[in-house]
Design an enzyme around this catalytic site. Structure first.
Site, PDB file in Angstrom:
ATOM      1  N   GLU A  60      10.839  52.364 -20.898  1.00 50.00           N
ATOM      2  CA  GLU A  60      10.418  53.464 -21.511  1.00 50.00           C
ATOM      3  C   GLU A  60       8.912  53.452 -21.907  1.00 50.00           C
ATOM      4  OE1 GLU A  60      10.493  55.617 -26.190  1.00 50.00           O
ATOM      5  OE2 GLU A  60      11.627  53.726 -25.940  1.00 50.00           O
TER       6      GLU A  60
ATOM      7  N   ASP B 190       2.507  41.925 -33.675  1.00 50.91           N
ATOM      8  CA  ASP B 190       1.281  42.424 -34.094  1.00 50.91           C
ATOM      9  C   ASP B 190       0.748  42.201 -35.245  1.00 50.91           C
ATOM     10  OD1 ASP B 190      -0.262  44.657 -34.798  1.00 50.91           O
ATOM     11  OD2 ASP B 190       1.175  46.014 -35.330  1.00 50.91           O
TER      12      ASP B 190
ATOM     13  N   ASP C  49      -2.721  42.568 -38.106  1.00 50.39           N
ATOM     14  CA  ASP C  49      -3.490  43.558 -38.471  1.00 50.39           C
ATOM     15  C   ASP C  49      -4.451  42.992 -39.596  1.00 50.39           C
ATOM     16  OD1 ASP C  49      -2.925  45.824 -36.866  1.00 50.39           O
ATOM     17  OD2 ASP C  49      -1.663  46.730 -38.494  1.00 50.39           O
TER      18      ASP C  49
ATOM     19  N   CYS D 117     -15.595  41.254 -47.266  1.00 48.75           N
ATOM     20  CA  CYS D 117     -16.667  42.211 -46.600  1.00 48.75           C
ATOM     21  C   CYS D 117     -16.188  43.505 -46.196  1.00 48.75           C
ATOM     22  CB  CYS D 117     -17.083  41.268 -45.275  1.00 48.75           C
ATOM     23  SG  CYS D 117     -15.946  40.744 -44.312  1.00 48.75           S
TER      24      CYS D 117
ATOM     25  N   CYS E 194     -15.474  43.418 -39.552  1.00 49.75           N
ATOM     26  CA  CYS E 194     -16.782  43.049 -39.040  1.00 49.75           C
ATOM     27  C   CYS E 194     -16.822  41.391 -38.423  1.00 49.75           C
ATOM     28  CB  CYS E 194     -17.893  43.121 -40.171  1.00 49.75           C
ATOM     29  SG  CYS E 194     -17.609  41.708 -41.585  1.00 49.75           S
TER      30      CYS E 194
ATOM     31  N   CYS F  30     -15.073  38.806 -41.093  1.00 55.91           N
ATOM     32  CA  CYS F  30     -13.600  38.936 -41.335  1.00 55.91           C
ATOM     33  C   CYS F  30     -12.902  38.677 -40.018  1.00 55.91           C
ATOM     34  CB  CYS F  30     -13.280  39.654 -42.152  1.00 55.91           C
ATOM     35  SG  CYS F  30     -13.652  41.414 -41.425  1.00 55.91           S
TER      36      CYS F  30
ATOM     37  N   GLY G 183      -6.907  44.875 -35.388  1.00 56.92           N
ATOM     38  CA  GLY G 183      -6.031  43.780 -35.300  1.00 56.92           C
ATOM     39  C   GLY G 183      -5.813  43.340 -33.583  1.00 56.92           C
TER      40      GLY G 183
ATOM     41  N   LEU H 207       8.305  50.030 -30.060  1.00 57.40           N
ATOM     42  CA  LEU H 207       7.107  50.369 -29.082  1.00 57.40           C
ATOM     43  C   LEU H 207       5.730  49.542 -29.606  1.00 57.40           C
ATOM     44  CD1 LEU H 207       7.587  54.504 -29.175  1.00 57.40           C
ATOM     45  CD2 LEU H 207       8.243  52.934 -27.569  1.00 57.40           C
ATOM     46  N   LEU H 208       4.903  49.494 -28.466  1.00 55.23           N
ATOM     47  CA  LEU H 208       3.684  48.901 -28.772  1.00 55.23           C
ATOM     48  C   LEU H 208       2.641  49.306 -27.836  1.00 55.23           C
ATOM     49  CD1 LEU H 208       2.515  46.475 -30.568  1.00 55.23           C
ATOM     50  CD2 LEU H 208       2.662  44.878 -28.759  1.00 55.23           C
ATOM     51  N   LYS H 209       1.518  49.380 -28.264  1.00 52.19           N
ATOM     52  CA  LYS H 209       0.598  50.146 -27.492  1.00 52.19           C
ATOM     53  C   LYS H 209       0.046  49.466 -26.091  1.00 52.19           C
ATOM     54  CE  LYS H 209      -3.547  50.668 -29.709  1.00 52.19           C
ATOM     55  NZ  LYS H 209      -4.206  51.089 -30.600  1.00 52.19           N
TER      56      LYS H 209
ATOM     57  N   HIS I 282      -8.765  53.649 -28.218  1.00 53.59           N
ATOM     58  CA  HIS I 282      -8.369  53.977 -29.564  1.00 53.59           C
ATOM     59  C   HIS I 282      -9.045  55.371 -30.218  1.00 53.59           C
ATOM     60  CE1 HIS I 282      -7.656  53.534 -33.758  1.00 53.59           C
ATOM     61  NE2 HIS I 282      -6.738  52.434 -33.670  1.00 53.59           N
TER      62      HIS I 282
END
Length: 456
Positions: free
Chosen positions: A74, A142, A144, A154, A161, A164, A197, A357-359, A365
């Site tokens: 898929e 995943d 994030d 921050c 940034c 972090c 992430g 599903l995963l990108k 993006h």
């Protein structure tokens, strides 16, 4: 466009060709612009590599190849205005490439391999029974940065940034080592999500064939952070000694990162509000009160804020780890604080279910315009999300990169080249060799079984 057309992706949505006159010189506006996607998908997106990856060696001529394999995978496209085209499937590399170029999706998600062609699932549903079901899928994770908002000062939300981002680096180090050493997986792909992430794809045959229950067990193996809105204490390290995974993570990665980087970069003890969050993790109120008193007394001292974080941490450690502290769990409290602030925080549901599903890697993006590029876990300390190639930068490089005759692939003329080469040589080639070896071994085993049965 009908509901059926949207669901099955049978629309003829095209995005106008990019018009050079819209540029000023070679400068292309920053950020995401849907009108540039047709250039990106037409010249830079590694269609062939994605097809090879998703085929797992089944696109060859070996008698053990499953020619239906890729066609049962898929793909999901997200178009403008959040139009979702689920259950897309393709029978060849050219079909996949043609569809991506025509539709120019804002996002491409990858789902599982199903028992039958997902685009024809309605026809199979009429036959009755559970014919349409996921049968294979990479083990995925995943992570994030927004899930760390309670321990970073921050940024917040989707912002990230250089101060972090190392929290993501630590997650990669801890999990990559465990997946390889504790589970024996070899073919692991880490990908920057394009914004906030990282995604992890574990692609070994064993990993792809795990059941939902087995996936949940693997995810739970990593689960230490169990925070809730109503609980101050997010981490509980039980038992007389740390589990080997946790002991290794603490000794090799977490403690050094916390003490040498996070303390100062996030100024964890610089204000009363911040050090109170840490004191809340100490179960003995008398100890917490003594530390609070010390820190409130010297808050107007001439010590610099950078030194203050380190000094107060050392005071806390000394008090909690001193000989007189025999209260159960108090000596472990130092480790619990470090784990609370640094240990990977997984989206557990993504890993537990085969049909999630995963990108896809190498998408753009739509919020940042950044490419979702692979991250080398051996050099993840060097990865800087603010320096990732963007759609506008890549088009500028194409415009100013000179003739393409010197390059086999267009992406070789741009800053995307290193990422595609890494994907090819460090991930895809070893993976396909392993798939070929596994296929050959399985085929020979079946041949031998067949010979043995005939000999009887």
């Amino acid at each position: 466009m009908t509901k059926e057309e949207i669901e099955n992706g049978r629309d003829d949505m095209l995005i106008d060709e990019y018009v050079p006159e819209q540029r000023h010189g070679n400068t292309i506006p920053d950020g995401f612009n849907a009108d540039y996607l047709n250039i990106y998908y037409g010249k830079l997106f590694p269609h062939a590599e994605i097809f090879k990856w998703m085929s797992y060696g089944n696109d060859g001529k070996h008698p053990a190849c499953d020619q239906s394999y890729f066609g049962r995978r898929e793909f999901s496209f997200t178009l403008d205005n959040d139009i979702y085209l689920r259950f897309q499937s393709f029978n060849s590399a050219s079909e996949l490439e043609k569809s991506i170029k025509e539709k120019c999706p804002f996002k491409i998600d990858i789902g599982p391999v199903y028992s039958v062609d997902p685009a024809k699932r309605h026809a199979y549903a009429q036959t009755g029974g559970n014919v349409f079901s996921p049968v294979e899928r990479e083990l995925v994770f995943d992570i994030d940065i927004s899930d760390y908002d309670d321990v970073r000062y921050c940024c917040s939300g989707a912002d990230v940034c250089i101060d972090c981002w190392p929290l993501m680096t630590i997650a990669i180090k801890v999990m990559d080592t465990a997946l390889r050493d504790d589970f024996g997986f070899n073919h692991i792909l880490w990908v920057y999500s394009g914004r906030r992430g990282v995604h992890c794809w574990v692609c070994d045959g064993r990993a792809r064939r795990l059941t939902n229950e087995q996936r949940a067990s693997v995810a739970d193996y990593f689960r230490v952070y169990k925070g809730s809105e109503n609980s101050n204490k997010k981490v509980s390290l039980s038992g007389p000694v740390l589990h080997p995974l946790l002991a290794r993570s603490y000794t090799d990665v977490l403690r050094v990162f916390f003490e040498e980087k996070l303390l100062s970069s996030q100024n964890l003890f610089a204000t009363e509000e911040r050090f109170e969050k840490i004191l809340e993790l100490i179960p003995d109120e008398a100890v917490a009160a003594e530390l609070r008193g010390k820190w409130q007394e010297n808050r107007r001292s001439s010590i610099s804020k950078e030194d203050l974080n380190v000094i107060r941490w050392e005071q806390l450690k000394h008090m909690l780890q001193s000989v007189k502290q025999k209260v159960h769990g108090l000596r472990r409290c130092v480790e619990e604080i470090v784990f609370s602030y640094t240990y990977p925080r997984l989206d557990m549901e993504v890993s537990k279910h085969m049909n999630h599903l995963l990108k896809a890697p190498f998408c753009i993006h739509p919020k940042t315009g950044r490419v979702c590029i692979p991250i080398d876990p051996n050099h993840c300390d060097d990865f800087d999300p603010t320096r990732v190639p963007t759609l506008s930068k890549l088009l500028e490089e194409l415009n100013s990169g000179g003739p393409s005759a010197n390059h086999v692939d267009e992406w070789d003329r741009t800053s995307l080249g290193n990422s595609v080469r890494f994907f090819r040589t460090s991930f895809l080639q070893p993976l396909l060799k392993s798939c070929k070896d596994e296929m050959e071994s399985s085929y020979n085993s079946k041949l031998q079984q067949s010979k043995n049965s005939l000999s009887w």
